[in-house]
Design an enzyme around this catalytic site. Structure first.
Site, mmCIF file in Angstrom:
data_model
loop_
_atom_site.group_PDB
_atom_site.id
_atom_site.type_symbol
_atom_site.label_atom_id
_atom_site.label_comp_id
_atom_site.label_asym_id
_atom_site.label_seq_id
_atom_site.Cartn_x
_atom_site.Cartn_y
_atom_site.Cartn_z
ATOM 1 N N ASP A 16 -0.093 -11.494 -9.060
ATOM 2 C CA ASP A 16 -0.371 -11.133 -10.372
ATOM 3 C C ASP A 16 -0.636 -11.918 -10.862
ATOM 4 O O ASP A 16 -1.998 -12.180 -10.528
ATOM 5 C CB ASP A 16 0.790 -11.902 -10.613
ATOM 6 N N HIS A 33 -5.802 -3.078 -11.757
ATOM 7 C CA HIS A 33 -4.969 -3.098 -10.129
ATOM 8 C C HIS A 33 -6.926 -2.508 -9.809
ATOM 9 O O HIS A 33 -6.332 -3.528 -8.061
ATOM 10 C CB HIS A 33 -4.383 -2.074 -10.271
ATOM 11 N N LEU A 127 -5.678 -11.275 12.623
ATOM 12 C CA LEU A 127 -5.370 -11.334 11.424
ATOM 13 C C LEU A 127 -4.535 -10.479 11.110
ATOM 14 O O LEU A 127 -4.094 -9.412 11.722
ATOM 15 C CB LEU A 127 -6.201 -11.402 10.244
#
Ligand code: IPE
Ligand code: IPE
Ligand code: MG
Length: 242
Positions: A16, A33, A127
């Site tokens: 955020d 973004h 991962l």
């Protein structure tokens, strides 16, 4: 595998602060973004260097459709661009990508891009990256409850057989250990409907760093915070039980 006593095996992140980061620079929110997408790349690299095996990140919530259409469109465009641009490199680094959330709202191009990324990386083991798009914790629980109700209605499940384990099997990420550490950047201290069931005993770390500024240093700070926590799961601490 990382040492489970000091290093989280699974980290969940609410990424955020992109909009505020952009506003501080006098730029449109979409600029934030874009910078957020770079921060995710850095964070994946940093997590891999630290041998964290699982990352689950919140990229777009079911509630984010409430944003202006233009912002939603830009976010989804960016998402598609990132799929086209980054998947190859993530694959080369051994990242297995999985998307969680309801994809039915996305157009076919996006859905195909997601399926291809999953397919291409499905044998990777360095991962596990779970990207939550059009996800919400409550929706996840309701979808699970619906499947349970359907099983009960057809006589395939008795009410008494519904256990935590059985409900968990129906939820997103059931095949993975729950997050050990939850990180939210951007200073807000709330969950915003991210994983709810799954974080019942997760350690929470709230950081004031805006997501586009996140990277190795902020991750190190979160890991240091985590290493100092005593997880009791309802039991007693080593000291108090002596
Ligand atoms: C997080 O950043 C990204 C998404 C929710 C998609 P925000 O866009 O919420 O940034 P702020 O919170 O307005 O700064
Ligand atoms: C949470 O951030 C969702 C994502 C990061 C994808 P929001 O910015 O949407 O959360 P609220 O609105 O501040 O609760
Ligand atoms: Mg926000």
């Amino acid at each position: 595998m990382a040492d489970p006593s000091t290093l989280p095996q699974h980290i969940a992140i609410v990424m955020d602060g992109n909009g505020r980061w952009a506003m501080q620079r006098g730029k449109p929110r979409s600029y934030g973004h874009q910078a957020g997408s770079d921060a995710l790349k850095r964070t994946i690299e940093a997590a891999m260097r630290r041998h964290i095996p699982i990352l689950t990140v919140f990229a777009f919530s079911c509630e984010n459709w409430r944003r202006p259409r233009n912002e939603v469109r830009k976010l989804l465009d960016l998402f598609l661009k990132a799929l086209n641009k980054e998947v190859r490199e993530l694959d080369e680094h051994g990242v297995r990508i999985n998307f969680i959330g309801d994809r039915s709202m996305f157009n076919q191009t996006l859905r195909e891009g997601m399926a291809q990324a999953e397919q291409r990386t499905c044998n990777n083991t360095a991962l596990q990256l779970n990207v939550a798009v059009n996800y919400s914790g409550r929706t996840d629980i309701v979808a699970a409850a619906r499947r349970i109700a359907a099983a009960a209605a057809t006589g395939n499940l008795a009410a008494d057989d519904l256990t935590e384990e059985r409900l968990n099997e129906e939820l997103t990420l059931a095949h993975l250990p729950p997050p050990d550490l939850f990180i939210r950047t951007g200073g807000e201290k709330r969950l915003s409907n991210f994983l709810l069931w799954q974080i019942a005993y997760t350690e929470l770390h709230f950081s004031d760093v805006l997501w586009p500024d996140f990277g190795a240093d902020a991750l190190a700070a979160a890991l240091a915070d985590f290493a100092g926590r005593e997880r009791r799961f309802g039991g007693l601490s080593q000291v108090r039980s002596a």
